[in-house]
Design a protein around this motif. Structure first.
Motif, PDB file in Angstrom:
ATOM      1  N   SER A 103       0.816  -1.219   0.000  1.00  0.00           N
ATOM      2  CA  SER A 103       0.000   0.000   0.000  1.00  0.00           C
ATOM      3  C   SER A 103       0.849   1.268   0.000  1.00  0.00           C
ATOM      4  CB  SER A 103      -0.940   0.001   1.198  1.00  0.00           C
ATOM      5  OG  SER A 103      -0.204  -0.148   2.398  1.00  0.00           O
ATOM      6  N   GLY A 104       2.165   1.134   0.191  1.00  0.00           N
ATOM      7  CA  GLY A 104       3.047   2.288   0.112  1.00  0.00           C
ATOM      8  C   GLY A 104       3.376   2.886   1.464  1.00  0.00           C
ATOM      9  N   THR A 105       4.625   3.379   1.606  1.00  0.00           N
ATOM     10  CA  THR A 105       5.063   4.119   2.801  1.00  0.00           C
ATOM     11  C   THR A 105       5.379   5.538   2.387  1.00  0.00           C
ATOM     12  OG1 THR A 105       6.028   2.162   3.842  1.00  0.00           O
ATOM     13  CG2 THR A 105       6.783   4.317   4.633  1.00  0.00           C
ATOM     14  N   ARG A 106       4.742   6.488   3.061  1.00  0.00           N
ATOM     15  CA  ARG A 106       5.002   7.895   2.742  1.00  0.00           C
ATOM     16  C   ARG A 106       6.213   8.368   3.526  1.00  0.00           C
ATOM     17  NH1 ARG A 106       1.485  12.785   3.859  1.00  0.00           N
ATOM     18  NH2 ARG A 106       0.561  11.427   5.383  1.00  0.00           N
ATOM     19  N   LEU A 107       7.236   8.851   2.804  1.00  0.00           N
ATOM     20  CA  LEU A 107       8.494   9.270   3.396  1.00  0.00           C
ATOM     21  C   LEU A 107       8.693  10.766   3.219  1.00  0.00           C
ATOM     22  CD1 LEU A 107      11.358   8.646   4.586  1.00  0.00           C
ATOM     23  CD2 LEU A 107      12.096   8.281   2.218  1.00  0.00           C
TER      24      LEU A 107
END
Lengths: 111, 114
Positions: A103-107
């Motif tokens: 689902s993605g990691t926001r960095l």
């Protein structure tokens, strides 16, 4: 249970830090592992592509796959504000048409 | 420049209306894909095509239709049967037959319901 689990974050680190992004998966048939970077309102861009277990390095980026633990990682060294994006892990078995995405990691990299 | 183009960048749909999203690639890839991306979720596969004049349903094909009349083009129609169409739509393409294929993405189309 999802086939691929990824912590959504957000993850905020200071510029220059080493960043570690991770995914776990449940399907032991996965053989090919990818990391994509997606800037806001843009399409994903392929960053790293690895086959089976081991490490792969490309500039400041290192992808690591541990099939025995069903765990993959992306390390970013000397992080820059331009690295601020969402990072998606992805993986597949023998069929190229069936890629499963995290689902993605926001960095966010703070100057 | 080789790549994948999607148009329009933003698209607005009225109730009961069908809309078509364009996807073109000049990478000479055989396979093309459509995904839907919602906030906090991974990409979900709508349809894919591995060769001209052939395509298969993905995980969430209901309310969508596609065609593949040319190698370079894979348009997606969002029909009125799709009750929750607001999302970011991504087109991708890949080679086939090498065993090492991965997918390359276009810039996306954001669909909004009026």
């Amino acid at each position: 249970q999802k086939e691929v689990e990824q912590d959504p974050g957000p993850l905020s680190v200071p510029e220059g830090a080493i960043v570690s992004l991770n995914c776990t998966y449940s399907n032991s048939a996965f053989q090919y592992f990818m990391w994509y970077r997606q800037y806001s309102r843009k399409g994903p861009e392929l960053l790293m592509y690895t086959y089976s277990s081991g490490n792969k390095e490309d500039g400041r980026f290192t992808a690591q796959v541990d099939k025995s633990s069903k765990y993959i990682s992306l390390f970013i060294r000397d992080s820059q504000p331009s690295d601020s994006a969402t990072y998606l892990c992805a993986m597949r078995g023998s069929s190229a048409s069936k890629i499963i995405f995290g689902s993605g990691t926001r960095l966010s990299i703070r100057p | 420049d080789g790549g994948i183009t999607q148009s329009p960048k933003y698209l607005f749909r009225k109730e009961g209306q069908n809309v078509t999203l364009s996807c073109e690639q000049n990478l000479n890839h055989d396979a093309m894909y459509w995904y839907r991306q919602d906030p906090g979720q991974g990409l979900r596969l709508i349809y894919y095509s591995q060769i001209v004049n052939d395509f298969q349903k993905g995980d969430i094909a209901e309310g969508y239709s596609v065609s593949r009349e040319k190698k370079e083009s894979f348009p997606l129609t969002v029909t009125s049967a799709q009750k929750n169409p607001t999302a970011f739509y991504l087109c991708a393409s890949s080679t086939t037959g090498t065993g090492k294929e991965t997918q390359y993405f276009g810039p996306g189309t954001r669909l909004l319901v009026l």
